[in-house]
Write a protein that holds these residues in place. Structure first.
Motif, PDB file in Angstrom:
ATOM      1  N   MET A 538      69.056  52.051 -59.069  1.00  0.00           N
ATOM      2  CA  MET A 538      70.267  51.069 -59.469  1.00  0.00           C
ATOM      3  C   MET A 538      71.318  52.418 -59.391  1.00  0.00           C
ATOM      4  O   MET A 538      72.571  52.184 -58.900  1.00  0.00           O
ATOM      5  CB  MET A 538      70.166  50.563 -60.699  1.00  0.00           C
ATOM      6  CG  MET A 538      69.128  49.659 -60.851  1.00  0.00           C
ATOM      7  SD  MET A 538      69.148  48.348 -59.719  1.00  0.00           S
ATOM      8  CE  MET A 538      70.649  47.486 -60.082  1.00  0.00           C
ATOM      9  N   LEU A 539      71.260  53.490 -59.958  1.00  0.00           N
ATOM     10  CA  LEU A 539      72.310  54.759 -59.981  1.00  0.00           C
ATOM     11  C   LEU A 539      72.757  55.144 -58.626  1.00  0.00           C
ATOM     12  O   LEU A 539      73.919  55.116 -58.608  1.00  0.00           O
ATOM     13  CB  LEU A 539      72.050  55.827 -60.841  1.00  0.00           C
ATOM     14  CG  LEU A 539      72.955  56.899 -61.240  1.00  0.00           C
ATOM     15  CD1 LEU A 539      74.038  56.029 -62.297  1.00  0.00           C
ATOM     16  CD2 LEU A 539      72.468  57.971 -61.942  1.00  0.00           C
ATOM     17  N   PRO A 540      71.843  55.411 -57.768  1.00  0.00           N
ATOM     18  CA  PRO A 540      72.263  55.589 -56.533  1.00  0.00           C
ATOM     19  C   PRO A 540      73.037  54.445 -55.599  1.00  0.00           C
ATOM     20  O   PRO A 540      73.952  54.577 -54.937  1.00  0.00           O
ATOM     21  CB  PRO A 540      71.008  55.841 -55.730  1.00  0.00           C
ATOM     22  CG  PRO A 540      69.879  56.367 -56.588  1.00  0.00           C
ATOM     23  CD  PRO A 540      70.126  55.460 -58.011  1.00  0.00           C
ATOM     24  N   MET A 541      72.410  53.267 -56.099  1.00  0.00           N
ATOM     25  CA  MET A 541      73.084  51.991 -55.288  1.00  0.00           C
ATOM     26  C   MET A 541      74.694  51.673 -55.869  1.00  0.00           C
ATOM     27  O   MET A 541      75.501  51.475 -55.119  1.00  0.00           O
ATOM     28  CB  MET A 541      72.512  50.862 -55.634  1.00  0.00           C
ATOM     29  CG  MET A 541      71.154  50.673 -54.880  1.00  0.00           C
ATOM     30  SD  MET A 541      70.175  49.257 -55.510  1.00  0.00           S
ATOM     31  CE  MET A 541      71.170  47.896 -54.684  1.00  0.00           C
ATOM     32  N   ALA A 542      74.988  52.437 -57.256  1.00  0.00           N
ATOM     33  CA  ALA A 542      76.428  52.341 -57.688  1.00  0.00           C
ATOM     34  C   ALA A 542      77.284  53.626 -57.343  1.00  0.00           C
ATOM     35  O   ALA A 542      78.283  53.828 -57.977  1.00  0.00           O
ATOM     36  CB  ALA A 542      75.913  52.180 -59.219  1.00  0.00           C
ATOM     37  N   THR A 543      76.709  54.223 -56.380  1.00  0.00           N
ATOM     38  CA  THR A 543      77.347  55.392 -56.111  1.00  0.00           C
ATOM     39  C   THR A 543      79.053  55.391 -55.875  1.00  0.00           C
ATOM     40  O   THR A 543      79.731  56.173 -56.225  1.00  0.00           O
ATOM     41  CB  THR A 543      76.728  56.386 -55.070  1.00  0.00           C
ATOM     42  OG1 THR A 543      75.532  56.621 -55.291  1.00  0.00           O
ATOM     43  CG2 THR A 543      77.639  57.346 -54.609  1.00  0.00           C
TER      44      THR A 543
END
Length: 628
Positions: A538-543
């Motif tokens: 989720m964190l990489p997708m929210a970059t």
């Protein structure tokens, strides 16, 4: 436009008991910091405002509403309230009209045939107009204080060169007639570019066929702007008006930099200036806190009035595109054959004055003039940073004879700007990393998990966006002192984090809710726990969203002035904004203006370079992020 059912976000249930640590870290830790350093000081402030607390002892007596009644007979406070009301009445309309006009020229000021277009190659105007927003407010105040200087300021030099001898030594900030007007211009100069970008994003969201239908119906440019553009970005204008009103009510940084003493006859003093002087110089913390409470009440009343006015006036009906104009179609009736018309002399249609070329020329001239107003002070500071004090006084308009970096060396070492720069990097860097991590975790948890009270916590976070910081300054001072964090880097860092959390959570909450959940659910089926799902999926997708928030937070934290000046009085720990304010006050006696201008360049350069590199991403996120 309605979303397809497939894109609806399904929120997960809370993790099981073995993942309680996940909940405590993702929600409990940021919430604890927020409650201790933001909510608690605001609650304490209202109690302190009803005591006679001096701030330097634990003893305090409850006095009820006595402090508030005393405010009514305080001549400086009543003058400050008058100045604040004047700012609210003048500053928001001025900034909104200027920024909306410039935004309209850039977006829909092009040709009137075919596709709706803005001015060609207008991106440069948008980029340059945003420059002042990236400059720290304290630096803007220092810069314009030198621009207004009676003896060596650029403004008087230009007016005198134009033949206006009256302005040869005119004190713009020292004359009661002009001090407030000069201050308002500085605030408008710093804010127009940001709201111009905000309105550009909003105008680009208006369907092109709406403008095309208006043109078919014969609407001119002015009528189109009034009847279509303004009504259809009504919510954006309301948001801008509220933000600008809050800024006008709390214009401390600008007023403190331009006129630290409150101006001639207190003509520019604002409530926040009087509050700080009363608390930290006179030792009347209880009485000073009542001023903060009064400011909070005034701010809430202002916001309520704005919402009521916009609700009362109602939302106008949207322009309906007909495609054939608005003229009614007559019924077909049999008519006799027309008689042979008499010969007529063909007439040449009169060419309209406001042609596309004329409008484009006028628009470019207006935008170039605005760019000059933006760039002239910045270029003057840059040129002066390579001059000696004698050269600045003797020939303020001339180019430097050589690129002498002695002023930069003097500012970096003698004036300790180098130390302040390092301190700022430590504080801002530490706060930025922590707030982005905690803010992302908190926003993710609130957006993705269902539990009772989640909405209450979310709206509690949003409330932090509306709290006037000045109300919490006095209790926050006491809180940090109680934890032993006063005048320390950790104390400043955790305070920065606490006050940046509401915006970070607000922005990323909406972003996390738009991410596809199926990937995370698939990972969960494969045995991935909540920690791994967040950090690896989720964190990489929210970059993209995190990058946008990080840029905004960097600008805000780098430019912060109020929190360090109230909570960090140790000279060795000064950040750049404090160091610049201290150096500017000393420069008046040491008369080392070349080093002062060099210090301004050093302070501005990092944020300006950051903006130029990320300006597309920053401007692209202004409207979607701030107006959801």
């Amino acid at each position: 436009m309605a979303r397809a059912p497939a894109t609806r976000t399904r929120r997960w249930k809370l993790p099981s008991l073995e993942n309680t640590g996940f909940m405590l870290v993702f929600l409990g830790l940021p919430l604890a910091i927020y409650v201790i350093f933001v909510i608690s000081p605001f609650v304490q402030a209202f109690y302190y405002s009803m005591t006679d607390w001096s701030g330097f002892s634990k003893k305090m007596n409850f006095v009820g509403l006595t402090n508030y009644l005393t405010l009514l007979s305080d001549p400086v406070f009543t003058k400050a309230v008058y100045n604040s009301i004047f700012l609210v009445l003048v500053l928001p309309p001025l900034v909104i009209v200027l920024s909306l006009t410039l935004a309209t020229l850039v977006t829909v000021g092009g040709v009137t045939k075919g596709e709706v277009q803005g001015l060609k190659h207008s991106g440069i105007y948008r980029v340059i107009s945003f420059f002042p927003y990236t400059v720290p407010a304290i630096v803007i105040g220092i810069l314009w204080a030198q621009m207004y200087d009676p003896s060596s300021g650029l403004l008087n030099g230009i007016l005198t060169a134009m033949g206006f001898e009256f302005f040869k030594s005119f004190a713009w900030l020292g004359d009661e007639r002009t001090a407030m007007g000069a201050s308002i211009f500085v605030i408008a100069w710093s804010m127009v570019g940001f709201y111009m970008v905000l309105f550009i994003a909003a105008i680009k969201g208006i369907p092109a066929d709406v403008y095309e239908a208006a043109r078919v119906d014969g609407a001119g440019r002015f009528r189109t702007a009034i009847s279509i553009t303004v009504p259809m970005i009504r919510d954006t204008i309301r948001t801008a008006y509220i933000y600008l009103g809050i800024l006008a009510l709390d214009a401390f940084v600008y007023m403190q930099a331009l006129n630290p003493s409150g101006g001639p006859a207190n003509s520019t003093v604002v409530i926040s200036q009087h509050l700080l002087n009363t608390a930290f110089k006179k030792g009347k913390f209880g009485y000073a806190t009542s001023m903060g409470a009064a400011l909070a009440i005034i701010t809430l009343v202002f916001a309520a009035i704005v919402f009521f006015v916009f609700w009362w006036t109602g939302r106008p009906a949207k322009w309906k595109a007909t495609g054939t104009g608005s003229a009614p179609v007559a019924r077909a009736t049999p008519v006799a054959a027309p008689a042979k018309p008499a010969a007529r002399v063909p007439s040449t249609p009169r060419k309209p004055f406001w042609t596309d070329k004329t409008v484009a020329t006028v628009s470019h001239v207006a935008l170039i003039a605005w760019v000059i107003v933006i760039c002239a002070p910045l270029l003057w500071v840059l040129m002066s940073s390579f001059k000696t004090t004698q050269q600045i006084f003797g020939s303020p308009f001339s180019l430097p004879t050589s690129f002498n970096f002695e002023n930069y060396i003097s500012a970096w070492t003698t004036a300790s700007i180098g130390n302040y720069f390092v301190n700022t990097v430590i504080v801002v860097g530490g706060a930025l990393v922590i707030v982005m991590l905690l803010g992302a975790m908190c926003a993710y948890y609130l957006a993705r998990y269902e539990f009772k009270g989640s909405k209450i916590i979310y709206y509690l976070m949003l409330a932090g966006l509306t709290f006037p910081i000045f109300l919490a300054v006095v209790p926050l001072f006491q809180t940090l002192r109680g934890f032993g964090l006063l005048n320390t880097f950790p104390g400043l860092i955790i305070t920065y984090v606490a006050f940046a959390l509401p915006f970070t959570v607000f922005f990323l909450y909406a972003f996390f809710r738009t991410l596809p959940q199926e990937i995370a659910e698939a990972a969960q089926l494969d045995g991935a726990g909540p920690w791994r799902i967040f950090f690896t999926i989720m964190l990489p997708m929210a970059t993209p969203g995190i990058a946008s928030v990080a840029i905004f937070n960097f600008l805000g934290l780098w430019n912060q002035f109020l929190l360090p000046i109230a909570l960090n009085t140790n000279t060795a720990n000064y950040v750049l904004s404090q160091g610049m304010a201290s150096f500017a006050s000393q420069a008046g006696y040491a008369v080392n203006f070349g080093a002062l201008f060099a210090a301004v360049v050093i302070t501005v350069l990092p944020v300006l370079v950051t903006y130029i590199i990320f300006q597309r991403q920053l401007q692209g996120s202004v409207s979607p992020g701030l107006l959801k």
